[in-house]
Design an enzyme around this catalytic site. Structure first.
Site, PDB file in Angstrom:
ATOM      1  N   HIS A 210       0.802  -1.231   0.000  1.00  0.00           N
ATOM      2  CA  HIS A 210       0.000   0.000   0.000  1.00  0.00           C
ATOM      3  C   HIS A 210       0.830   1.273   0.000  1.00  0.00           C
ATOM      4  O   HIS A 210       0.281   2.369  -0.057  1.00  0.00           O
ATOM      5  CB  HIS A 210      -0.967   0.016   1.188  1.00  0.00           C
ATOM      6  CG  HIS A 210      -0.300   0.339   2.487  1.00  0.00           C
ATOM      7  ND1 HIS A 210       0.390  -0.590   3.210  1.00  0.00           N
ATOM      8  CD2 HIS A 210      -0.204   1.502   3.172  1.00  0.00           C
ATOM      9  CE1 HIS A 210       0.871  -0.027   4.296  1.00  0.00           C
ATOM     10  NE2 HIS A 210       0.533   1.258   4.304  1.00  0.00           N
TER      11      HIS A 210
HETATM   12  C1  UD1 Z   1      -2.412   5.091   6.136  1.00  0.00           C
HETATM   13  C2  UD1 Z   1      -1.128   5.548   6.830  1.00  0.00           C
HETATM   14  C3  UD1 Z   1      -0.100   4.425   6.765  1.00  0.00           C
HETATM   15  C4  UD1 Z   1      -0.662   3.130   7.284  1.00  0.00           C
HETATM   16  C5  UD1 Z   1      -1.925   2.787   6.487  1.00  0.00           C
HETATM   17  C6  UD1 Z   1      -2.556   1.491   6.961  1.00  0.00           C
HETATM   18  C7  UD1 Z   1      -0.716   7.969   6.673  1.00  0.00           C
HETATM   19  C8  UD1 Z   1       0.104   9.010   6.035  1.00  0.00           C
HETATM   20  N1  UD1 Z   1      -0.580   6.724   6.171  1.00  0.00           N
HETATM   21  O1  UD1 Z   1      -2.126   4.961   4.754  1.00  0.00           O
HETATM   22  O2  UD1 Z   1       1.018   4.803   7.556  1.00  0.00           O
HETATM   23  O3  UD1 Z   1       0.290   2.085   7.131  1.00  0.00           O
HETATM   24  O4  UD1 Z   1      -2.856   3.861   6.675  1.00  0.00           O
HETATM   25  O5  UD1 Z   1      -3.720   1.205   6.260  1.00  0.00           O
HETATM   26  O6  UD1 Z   1      -1.465   8.255   7.586  1.00  0.00           O
HETATM   27  N2  UD1 Z   1      -9.470   4.793   1.900  1.00  0.00           N
HETATM   28  C9  UD1 Z   1     -10.651   4.100   1.752  1.00  0.00           C
HETATM   29  N3  UD1 Z   1     -11.255   3.635   2.868  1.00  0.00           N
HETATM   30  C10 UD1 Z   1     -10.753   3.842   4.118  1.00  0.00           C
HETATM   31  C11 UD1 Z   1      -9.539   4.534   4.224  1.00  0.00           C
HETATM   32  C12 UD1 Z   1      -8.899   4.981   3.112  1.00  0.00           C
HETATM   33  O7  UD1 Z   1     -11.144   3.892   0.658  1.00  0.00           O
HETATM   34  O8  UD1 Z   1     -11.360   3.409   5.101  1.00  0.00           O
HETATM   35  C13 UD1 Z   1      -8.781   5.323   0.707  1.00  0.00           C
HETATM   36  C14 UD1 Z   1      -8.681   6.837   0.775  1.00  0.00           C
HETATM   37  O9  UD1 Z   1      -9.764   7.427   0.213  1.00  0.00           O
HETATM   38  C15 UD1 Z   1      -7.399   7.126   0.042  1.00  0.00           C
HETATM   39  C16 UD1 Z   1      -6.575   5.883   0.243  1.00  0.00           C
HETATM   40  O10 UD1 Z   1      -7.453   4.848   0.690  1.00  0.00           O
HETATM   41  O11 UD1 Z   1      -7.641   7.276  -1.324  1.00  0.00           O
HETATM   42  C17 UD1 Z   1      -5.458   6.117   1.209  1.00  0.00           C
HETATM   43  O12 UD1 Z   1      -5.912   6.396   2.545  1.00  0.00           O
HETATM   44  P1  UD1 Z   1      -5.036   7.307   3.531  1.00  0.00           P
HETATM   45  O13 UD1 Z   1      -5.685   7.406   4.854  1.00  0.00           O
HETATM   46  O14 UD1 Z   1      -4.646   8.555   2.831  1.00  0.00           O
HETATM   47  O15 UD1 Z   1      -3.679   6.558   3.741  1.00  0.00           O
HETATM   48  P2  UD1 Z   1      -3.306   5.016   3.693  1.00  0.00           P
HETATM   49  O16 UD1 Z   1      -2.709   4.722   2.366  1.00  0.00           O
HETATM   50  O17 UD1 Z   1      -4.447   4.166   4.162  1.00  0.00           O
END
Ligand code: UD1
Length: 368
Positions: A210
């Protein structure tokens, strides 16, 4: 004493569960300590959030800031605005943040800027040295304003000391993620995919990817997965796909008879799969800790790690992000030459109790 506990993203939920339990147990035995659980809403999908509360018996959050998705700055801003508003109306005495996600940094800043709330960072002091990772920025910013550091390793202690932190603010306590793992291991659940895919113990791989460096370009993601498929000798690979990765994976068009895609899994199912896997391929930090404790070989597709003890003491090896490193690592694994590893100091299942006892001591001393 009112303690705010901040949780925003999937790995946070695993780390806060034992801290809440330890506070509740001290409160029950008469200590004047209480907590307020603040969910920032960074992760909001049922599978990324609610299922973890359910399985780990984490009480419902007192407050949900509902920050949701966005760019790094948008997410940070939404969390800071929501948390500051809460603190103005209902202040706390101490704000505990865990790990290195955006919620960790945003709430630490909001709390510290009130001028009278102290900040404790659980998993403070770890560093990858890679300033291109948002998590590294979150660690550095958070630690620069933290009052009390609860650390997982002597490497973290030394990082903090080198940065000028006085030793009286550093508490080497171990790893709360491992508290949860040790407590939940007897409850692991065999996932449905076990039967559907016909899995056999130590005869399949688990893969998670991820990190933006690996999954934000379809070419890079495609290249990595193709190389892993080539090296896997046809052995089944179970790949629970993070929402961030799902968006790009579709565009790669990759599929293979031994590649099984799955939705993000619950904690108890995912760790069942990890425990019985031949090896794990990942770019996560937390998973390298869990594989170390369960003695499962782990190949990490990153150039650096903030958790070096998983490599020096544990079963983890950093392969980097260049696909050419994948084939030699699989050859070593298939030849039975992977290291067996050991368990890092104080990863014993009692870290949260130590944290809460230190906090109670600190606040009692301040009162006297
Ligand atoms: C975040 C953390 C990372 C951790 C990871 C575990 C930061 C900078 N990164 O990364 O350290 O290892 O979580 O999962 O905080 N999304 C969904 N559903 C959700 C959550 C996210 O669809 O419930 C999508 C968001 O819309 C976004 C993408 O996933 O497009 C990334 O989510 P984001 O919270 O920005 O960071 P992660 O990549 O999950």
């Amino acid at each position: 004493m009112l303690i705010d506990i901040i949780a925003g993203a999937r790995p946070n939920f695993i780390k806060i569960a034992p801290i809440i339990e330890a506070i509740a147990s001290r409160k029950k035995s008469g200590v004047a300590v209480d907590y307020r659980l603040v969910h920032t809403g960074q992760h909001y999908d049922k599978k990324m959030s609610h299922d973890f509360f359910d399985q780990l018996s984490i009480p419902a959050p007192h407050i949900n800031l509902e920050a949701g998705s966005g760019t790094q700055a948008e997410q940070t801003a939404k969390i800071m605005i929501g948390y500051e508003r809460l603190l103005i109306e209902h202040p706390c005495d101490l704000c505990i943040v865990v790990g290195d996600v955006t919620s960790t940094m945003a709430c630490a800043i909001a709390a510290k800027k009130t001028g009278n709330i102290r900040v404790a960072h659980v998993e403070g002091g770890i560093r990858s040295g890679d300033w291109t990772m948002p998590e590294e920025i979150n660690r550095i910013v958070t630690d620069s304003i933290t009052d009390y550091f609860f650390t997982t390793s002597t490497v973290a202690n030394n990082n903090l000391l080198r940065a000028g932190t006085t030793p009286d603010r550093i508490f080497f306590v171990g790893n709360t993620m491992i508290d949860t793992l040790r407590k939940q291991e007897p409850n692991f659940i065999k996932p449905g995919i076990w039967t559907k895919a016909g899995l056999v113990e130590k005869n399949y791989f688990v893969m998670t990817l991820h990190r933006p460096a690996n999954v934000d370009s379809k070419e890079k993601l495609g290249e990595l997965i193709s190389e892993i498929l080539k090296a896997s000798q046809g052995m089944l690979i179970i790949f629970p796909v993070h929402p961030r990765t799902a968006k790009i994976l579709e565009q790669t068009g990759i599929s293979a008879p031994n590649l099984w895609l799955a939705e993000p899994m619950t904690y108890l199912e995912f760790n069942y799969l990890v425990k019985f896997a031949k090896a794990v391929i990942t770019d996560s930090g937390g998973i390298t800790e869990e594989t170390t404790v369960m003695a499962v070989p782990c190949m990490t597709l990153r150039d650096s790690t903030e958790r070096p003890e998983t490599c020096t003491a544990g079963t983890n090896e950093l392969l980097g992000t260049d696909p050419s490193a994948i084939a030699p690592a699989f050859s070593k694994l298939f030849a039975g030459e992977w290291k067996t590893g050991g368990i890092p100091e104080l990863w014993d299942g009692h870290t949260a109790e130590r944290i809460v006892d230190h906090i109670i001591d600190i606040f009692s001393l301040m009162k006297n």
